[in-house]
Design a protein around this motif. Structure first.
Motif, PDB file in Angstrom:
ATOM      1  N   GLU A   1       0.059  56.956  76.493  1.00  0.00           N
ATOM      2  CA  GLU A   1      -0.884  57.758  76.975  1.00  0.00           C
ATOM      3  C   GLU A   1      -1.046  57.296  78.338  1.00  0.00           C
ATOM      4  O   GLU A   1      -1.495  58.397  79.253  1.00  0.00           O
ATOM      5  CB  GLU A   1      -2.508  57.816  76.256  1.00  0.00           C
ATOM      6  CG  GLU A   1      -2.128  58.431  74.836  1.00  0.00           C
ATOM      7  CD  GLU A   1      -1.766  57.392  73.859  1.00  0.00           C
ATOM      8  OE1 GLU A   1      -1.778  57.684  72.769  1.00  0.00           O
ATOM      9  OE2 GLU A   1      -1.382  56.326  74.290  1.00  0.00           O
ATOM     10  N   GLN A   2      -0.904  56.242  78.897  1.00  0.00           N
ATOM     11  CA  GLN A   2      -1.128  55.652  80.305  1.00  0.00           C
ATOM     12  C   GLN A   2      -0.078  56.115  81.356  1.00  0.00           C
ATOM     13  O   GLN A   2      -0.304  56.208  82.525  1.00  0.00           O
ATOM     14  CB  GLN A   2      -1.022  54.154  80.122  1.00  0.00           C
ATOM     15  CG  GLN A   2      -1.447  53.497  81.423  1.00  0.00           C
ATOM     16  CD  GLN A   2      -1.370  51.891  81.371  1.00  0.00           C
ATOM     17  OE1 GLN A   2      -1.009  51.467  80.369  1.00  0.00           O
ATOM     18  NE2 GLN A   2      -1.437  51.059  82.420  1.00  0.00           N
ATOM     19  N   LEU A   3       1.223  56.682  80.570  1.00  0.00           N
ATOM     20  CA  LEU A   3       2.417  56.914  81.556  1.00  0.00           C
ATOM     21  C   LEU A   3       2.245  57.758  82.705  1.00  0.00           C
ATOM     22  O   LEU A   3       2.838  57.493  83.691  1.00  0.00           O
ATOM     23  CB  LEU A   3       3.571  56.769  80.496  1.00  0.00           C
ATOM     24  CG  LEU A   3       4.828  57.100  81.448  1.00  0.00           C
ATOM     25  CD1 LEU A   3       5.244  55.894  82.419  1.00  0.00           C
ATOM     26  CD2 LEU A   3       6.052  57.217  80.532  1.00  0.00           C
ATOM     27  N   PRO A   4       1.864  59.002  82.135  1.00  0.00           N
ATOM     28  CA  PRO A   4       1.669  60.326  83.344  1.00  0.00           C
ATOM     29  C   PRO A   4       1.086  59.729  84.478  1.00  0.00           C
ATOM     30  O   PRO A   4       1.453  60.141  85.625  1.00  0.00           O
ATOM     31  CB  PRO A   4       1.184  61.359  82.387  1.00  0.00           C
ATOM     32  CG  PRO A   4       1.624  60.835  81.120  1.00  0.00           C
ATOM     33  CD  PRO A   4       1.282  59.625  81.008  1.00  0.00           C
ATOM     34  N   ASN A   5      -0.071  59.315  84.301  1.00  0.00           N
ATOM     35  CA  ASN A   5      -0.913  58.959  85.438  1.00  0.00           C
ATOM     36  C   ASN A   5      -0.307  57.827  86.038  1.00  0.00           C
ATOM     37  O   ASN A   5      -0.306  57.695  87.347  1.00  0.00           O
ATOM     38  CB  ASN A   5      -2.397  58.742  84.998  1.00  0.00           C
ATOM     39  CG  ASN A   5      -3.232  58.620  86.162  1.00  0.00           C
ATOM     40  OD1 ASN A   5      -3.488  57.272  86.657  1.00  0.00           O
ATOM     41  ND2 ASN A   5      -4.088  59.438  86.580  1.00  0.00           N
ATOM     42  N   ALA A   6       0.247  56.663  85.572  1.00  0.00           N
ATOM     43  CA  ALA A   6       0.508  55.548  86.481  1.00  0.00           C
ATOM     44  C   ALA A   6       1.994  56.079  86.951  1.00  0.00           C
ATOM     45  O   ALA A   6       1.995  55.730  88.310  1.00  0.00           O
ATOM     46  CB  ALA A   6       1.204  54.468  85.261  1.00  0.00           C
ATOM     47  N   LEU A   7       2.797  56.772  86.528  1.00  0.00           N
ATOM     48  CA  LEU A   7       4.004  57.071  87.202  1.00  0.00           C
ATOM     49  C   LEU A   7       3.593  58.068  88.365  1.00  0.00           C
ATOM     50  O   LEU A   7       4.202  57.841  89.489  1.00  0.00           O
ATOM     51  CB  LEU A   7       5.057  57.791  86.152  1.00  0.00           C
ATOM     52  CG  LEU A   7       6.494  58.529  86.966  1.00  0.00           C
ATOM     53  CD1 LEU A   7       7.068  57.372  87.563  1.00  0.00           C
ATOM     54  CD2 LEU A   7       7.165  59.253  86.003  1.00  0.00           C
ATOM     55  N   ASP A   8       2.821  59.050  88.071  1.00  0.00           N
ATOM     56  CA  ASP A   8       2.296  59.887  89.209  1.00  0.00           C
ATOM     57  C   ASP A   8       1.907  59.265  90.316  1.00  0.00           C
ATOM     58  O   ASP A   8       1.856  59.721  91.354  1.00  0.00           O
ATOM     59  CB  ASP A   8       1.546  61.020  88.438  1.00  0.00           C
ATOM     60  CG  ASP A   8       2.313  62.061  87.461  1.00  0.00           C
ATOM     61  OD1 ASP A   8       3.446  61.765  87.591  1.00  0.00           O
ATOM     62  OD2 ASP A   8       1.754  62.875  86.827  1.00  0.00           O
ATOM     63  N   ARG A   9       0.737  58.405  90.056  1.00  0.00           N
ATOM     64  CA  ARG A   9       0.180  57.511  91.159  1.00  0.00           C
ATOM     65  C   ARG A   9       1.129  56.410  91.821  1.00  0.00           C
ATOM     66  O   ARG A   9       1.022  56.750  93.025  1.00  0.00           O
ATOM     67  CB  ARG A   9      -0.760  56.730  90.239  1.00  0.00           C
ATOM     68  CG  ARG A   9      -2.292  57.574  90.271  1.00  0.00           C
ATOM     69  CD  ARG A   9      -3.318  56.732  90.105  1.00  0.00           C
ATOM     70  NE  ARG A   9      -3.765  56.194  91.234  1.00  0.00           N
ATOM     71  CZ  ARG A   9      -4.497  55.065  91.610  1.00  0.00           C
ATOM     72  NH1 ARG A   9      -5.022  54.386  90.451  1.00  0.00           N
ATOM     73  NH2 ARG A   9      -4.843  54.651  92.889  1.00  0.00           N
ATOM     74  N   ALA A  10       2.244  56.133  91.326  1.00  0.00           N
ATOM     75  CA  ALA A  10       3.021  55.491  92.002  1.00  0.00           C
ATOM     76  C   ALA A  10       4.058  56.092  92.811  1.00  0.00           C
ATOM     77  O   ALA A  10       4.055  55.630  94.147  1.00  0.00           O
ATOM     78  CB  ALA A  10       4.255  54.673  90.839  1.00  0.00           C
TER      79      ALA A  10
END
Length: 596
Positions: free
Chosen positions: A137-146
């Motif tokens: 569940e953490q992945l979309p925000n983490a990748l987009d922010r990166a």
């Protein structure tokens, strides 16, 4: 079959428009590699020969495309290998996203095989954004922010994904406490203009000046037309920092070329003689090559307030996008009627290019390295992309290669690391497969990693609509830049045990892979060799045997300084007589009568 975390990662990269990921596989990213296998080569996995080269390829792609470059490596040693390329991105302000694996979450903290503290490893190089993803569940925000942070800060970011998580089913974030959603991918190019009152102050400074100089860096690339307008109004000459070499073409009569140790005499004289300095998009660090403090009034324009007012005591600092800020400034500028300063600058530029031609033709054993880039300048296509490695190749790229048309060029500017020349060119070809690429590389860098990356080039060049990629090796069997630094800065003669390189045939190696290979030992063949390479239907390696004893003399060096240096460092140097005679022959070209 349900979508895994690895599957979703690639889907989200596709949503962002990422077309290739430069990397090298390993079991720390097995779940992602398996997802590549199911993704139909979308995005493409571009296999480098080494993770450092994958990072350099991502940097080259980002530099020449303007988009985010993405690189990938396994846990432990693979992640460690990325560091040099990522530091190159950080110091040259290039947007790159690194995706790395990590040991399984259940093994963390257990001194497991290839377990490295990646948070500590990357915390400096990816200081703008670094996160370990531990639940899907953490992945979309983490990748987009990166990606967004890399774009916004023009910096490398890093995403760490444990290998067991990569294979788990993907579950999106929900509308619940402690879940963080994300927005659809979108590229935002912010345009900011400096404060109008400060722009008026800047105009007052520039209007008051009688001898205006402009220094541009890579931050002025999208403001080239505006820089030309300002130069015409103010009668200024324009010098270029090394990363800004491709901002303006060198056939403009008021462009003085590169500045600094690798720069031109007209740029040196421009800074010595000006009374007003405008810096646009440059963080050029060597203040000794700028006007003496108190001698010139200064104005600086930069999009990043962190880097403004720190290289020269500028009295007006404009934080904003270069193009929009110059658009606001131009209507406030008065056209100078006295063009004597401009005429003086243009005379110096004409004279310089005559000197460069004469210096390139100074006899050498066997080929003068300056002639390599001089002959290239007469033949290079207007849409070519040029990369240069660190070392003496950077001297000749900076000083004698003439930019024109919409040519692009770059090198490792601030880190000045060895080895990015060939992988940069590969990254450039993925950014612009329809444009020819040329890499100027010393034989030290070629032996360090360039030979291996020829294998990568052989594998992927059929994908390029224009297959031309010329790797020009300056073959002198010497770690030449360090040799000159030993002599000039260390006051020591050449130490052959550390400086002499094994002699090999680079052209034969290229031909063994099925690439073109041309050996050049006759200076009169240099132009024809470039013609052959630029007309080929595949990548070509030019193996140019050149003289290690042609000195890269800085533009401000005087005969007295050269004499003093010669007396102090040539005692015991194995090439002493060659150095002395060729140094004098080269320097004297500046004092011969010109054609103009």
């Amino acid at each position: 079959m349900s979508e895994t975390v690895g599957d979703y990662l690639l889907r989200r990269l596709r949503d962002w428009g990422v077309e290739q990921v430069f990397g090298y596989p390993g079991d720390g990213i097995n779940g992602i590699v398996a997802a590549f296998g199911k993704a139909g080569d979308q995005p493409r996995f571009i296999q480098a020969r080494h993770e450092e080269m994958a990072a350099f390829q991502a940097v080259g792609y980002a530099k020449f495309s303007g988009e985010v470059g993405v690189c990938m490596a396994t846990s432990g040693p693979g992640a460690i290998h990325l560091l040099n390329g990522l530091y190159d991105a950080k110091l040259d302000h290039v947007p790159v996203v690194a995706i790395v694996g990590q040991t399984a979450r259940s093994a963390m903290g257990g001194s497991y095989q290839q377990e490295v503290d990646l948070q500590s490893l990357f915390k400096d190089v990816a200081s703008e954004y670094l996160v370990e993803v531990n639940v899907s569940e953490q992945l979309p925000n983490a990748l987009d922010r990166a990606i967004r942070v890399a774009q916004a800060e023009r910096a490398p970011t890093a995403l760490i994904i444990p290998n067991d998580l990569q294979e788990e089913p993907y579950n999106p974030p929900r509308h619940v406490f402690k879940h963080v959603p994300s927005s659809p991918p979108s590229t935002v190019h912010s345009v900011t203009t400096a404060d109008p009152a400060e722009i008026e102050r800047a105009a007052e400074v520039l209007n008051a000046g009688e001898r205006v100089a402009i220094l541009v860096g890579q931050g002025a690339r999208r403001a080239a037309d505006q820089v030309v307008q300002v130069a015409e109004l103010t009668g200024a000459g324009v010098a270029k920092a090394l990363l800004g070499k491709d901002v303006l073409p060198d056939d403009l009569p008021f462009v003085t070329g590169s500045i600094g140790l690798l720069g031109s005499r007209p740029s040196y004289e421009l800074m010595e003689g000006c009374d007003t300095l405008l810096i646009v998009g440059s963080n050029f660090p060597y203040s000794q090559f700028l006007p003496s403090f108190g001698k010139a009034r200064g104005v600086q324009i930069d999009i990043d307030g962190k880097f403004i007012g720190m290289r020269y005591p500028t009295e007006v600092n404009l934080v904003g996008d270069a193009a929009s800020t110059l658009d606001a400034l131009i209507p406030l500028l008065e056209r100078k009627s006295d063009r004597s300063w401009r005429e003086r600058v243009e005379r110096g530029v004409r004279r310089w290019w005559e000197v460069m031609e004469r210096e390139a033709m100074v006899p050498a054993d066997p080929i003068n390295p300056m002639r390599i880039t001089w002959e290239l300048s007469a033949r290079i296509p207007d849409n070519a992309i040029v990369t240069a490695d660190s070392g003496s190749a950077a001297n000749w790229y900076a000083r004698t290669l003439r930019m024109r048309g919409n040519m692009r060029g770059s090198l490792s500017g601030t880190l000045a690391t060895m080895g990015p020349g060939v992988p940069y060119a590969i990254g450039a070809k993925f950014a612009h497969p329809d444009r020819p690429a040329i890499a100027l590389v010393g034989d030290g860098a070629m032996q360090m990693n360039g030979l291996a990356e020829l294998i990568t080039l052989k594998r992927y060049y059929p994908r390029f609509s224009d297959p031309r990629c010329v790797i020009c090796v300056l073959h002198n069997n010497d770690l030449n830049q360090v040799t000159w630094e030993l002599r000039a800065m260390g006051g020591a003669p050449k130490f052959e045990e550390s400086q002499v390189l094994p002699d090999i045939s680079y052209a034969d190696f290229a031909r063994s892979l099925g690439l073109g290979g041309v050996t050049v030992t006759d200076p009169e063949r240099m132009g024809a060799a470039w013609d052959e390479a630029l007309a080929a239907d595949r990548p070509v390696l030019l193996d140019v045997h050149c003289d290690p004893n042609i000195p890269p003399i800085p533009p401000h060096a005087t005969f007295e300084q050269i004499k003093s240096a010669a007396e102090s460092v040539l005692k015991g140097d194995p090439d002493a007589w060659n150095l002395l005679t060729k140094g004098v022959r080269t320097k004297v070209q500046e004092f011969l009568p010109g054609r103009g």
